[in-house]
Design a protein around this motif. Structure first.
Motif, PDB file in Angstrom:
ATOM      1  N   GLY A 143       0.791  -1.220   0.000  1.00  0.00           N
ATOM      2  CA  GLY A 143       0.000   0.000   0.000  1.00  0.00           C
ATOM      3  C   GLY A 143       0.820   1.264   0.000  1.00  0.00           C
ATOM      4  N   ASP A 144       0.451   2.199   0.898  1.00  0.00           N
ATOM      5  CA  ASP A 144       1.017   3.541   0.877  1.00  0.00           C
ATOM      6  C   ASP A 144       2.526   3.551   1.109  1.00  0.00           C
ATOM      7  OD1 ASP A 144      -1.478   4.544   0.378  1.00  0.00           O
ATOM      8  OD2 ASP A 144      -1.871   5.172   2.440  1.00  0.00           O
ATOM      9  N   ASP A 145       3.032   2.666   1.961  1.00  0.00           N
ATOM     10  CA  ASP A 145       4.480   2.642   2.209  1.00  0.00           C
ATOM     11  C   ASP A 145       5.246   2.319   0.928  1.00  0.00           C
ATOM     12  OD1 ASP A 145       4.067   3.282   4.829  1.00  0.00           O
ATOM     13  OD2 ASP A 145       4.439   1.271   5.612  1.00  0.00           O
ATOM     14  N   PHE A 146       4.697   1.416   0.128  1.00  0.00           N
ATOM     15  CA  PHE A 146       5.351   1.064  -1.127  1.00  0.00           C
ATOM     16  C   PHE A 146       5.297   2.239  -2.103  1.00  0.00           C
ATOM     17  CE2 PHE A 146       5.644  -0.571  -5.412  1.00  0.00           C
ATOM     18  CZ  PHE A 146       6.686  -1.479  -5.332  1.00  0.00           C
ATOM     19  N   THR A 147       4.156   2.902  -2.178  1.00  0.00           N
ATOM     20  CA  THR A 147       4.032   4.054  -3.068  1.00  0.00           C
ATOM     21  C   THR A 147       5.020   5.144  -2.677  1.00  0.00           C
ATOM     22  OG1 THR A 147       1.700   3.557  -3.466  1.00  0.00           O
ATOM     23  CG2 THR A 147       2.437   5.790  -3.953  1.00  0.00           C
TER      24      THR A 147
END
Length: 322
Positions: free
Chosen positions: A244-248
């Motif tokens: 999710g957001d951490d990867f983005t």
């Protein structure tokens, strides 16, 4: 583009004495490529001359990929003392030219390239040197080492490193994958008889963050990847892998890091190696870099850029140097 003196004896020793050697395009390194054409068959001759080049990393990664079902070129012969390798010929159908000639294929081929990365990241990483914070900093530093002096800017290098240290630190501790490092449309081949894209130019592979090769694919220094394609492919990877957001965030951090590195490398290729075509690609890379710097996680690095490299000084270093 004459073949090295050792090429003909090498080819004769492995049963290709009837081959005609035809030059192919080189790349940004000292490596050169030729096509060996014999009756009913052809192969690619890699000339990786020592001491500038060492073909052993390429051979090692190629075999690792092939063992896991990926389409890396088969090794038909090798002469390590002279830096010569004969490789399976994947033909001329690169993803780059295919998409440019048939825009309707763009979405399908980028989806295929993303799904290949998903499969690659499902394997335990190859035993490679880690792509760690030290390496990220060294690469990002190429911008202040080469680009800034080339256009006459005297900048705060210590502050640049400190900003990157703050931004890159959260990437620590993410499980590593095999990172090919130059995964883009000019290194992906459409091959007859293969169900997957062919892989080239992976000799610099390291064990690092899974977002890096996605950045390499979607923020391509050599062709404009539409922002809508980039967003859709980033979403496809995240949904498929379940991140999710951490990867983005990591995607944009590594996008900024990679693009800063590329601007430095392209400047060095002009100034040190006499290859002036590479700086002409820098305006595109700056566009990607500025897009990444807009992410909140890049705020410390973005502030440094705003303070030290005015917008008017972000472009082709040859033009800016006057």
């Amino acid at each position: 583009m004459n073949p090295p003196a050792a090429a003909l004896p090498f080819l004769a020793a492995i049963g290709w004495d009837d081959a005609e050697i035809q030059p192919l395009a080189g790349d940004a390194s000292f490596r050169r490529y030729f096509r060996a054409v014999a009756p009913g068959r052809s192969a690619i001759l890699m000339d990786a001359p020592p001491p500038h080049e060492d073909p052993r990393p390429f051979l090692s990664v190629a075999r690792w990929l092939t063992e896991r079902g990926f389409a890396a070129p088969a090794i038909l012969g090798e002469d390590l003392a002279n830096g010569l390798v004969l490789l399976e010929d994947f033909g001329n159908a690169r993803m780059r030219e295919t998409v440019d000639a048939a825009p309707e294929s763009e979405l399908r081929l980028y989806e295929e390239a993303v799904r290949l990365l998903v499969r690659l990241h499902g394997h335990e990483p190859m035993a490679l040197r880690p792509y760690d914070l030290t390496e990220y900093q060294r690469e990002a530093g190429l911008l202040t080492e080469w680009y800034c002096p080339a256009i006459g800017l005297d900048v705060d290098v210590a502050g640049y490193r400190a900003a990157w240290e703050q931004v890159l630190a959260p990437l620590n501790g993410v499980p590593a994958v095999t990172v090919l490092r130059d995964y883009h449309a000019e290194n992906l081949m459409l091959i007859d008889g293969h169900e997957t894209l062919g892989l080239l130019d992976f000799q610099d592979a390291l064990a690092g963050h899974p977002a890096y090769d996605l950045v390499s694919l979607l923020q391509d220094a050599r062709r404009d990847v539409p922002a809508a394609i980039e967003a859709a492919m980033l979403d496809l990877y995240c949904r498929t892998v379940g991140v999710g957001d951490d990867f983005t965030t990591a995607y944009h951090v590594l996008g900024a890091q990679r693009n800063a590195k590329i601007i430095g490398i392209f400047t060095r290729l002009w100034q040190r190696d006499g290859k002036p075509r590479y700086p002409t690609l820098c305006p595109r890379v700056w566009t990607y870099l500025e897009r990444d710097l807009a992410h909140p996680a890049l705020a410390p690095v973005a502030r440094w850029f705003d303070a030290h490299i005015p917008s008017a000084m972000r472009g082709d270093p040859i033009v800016l140097a006057g």
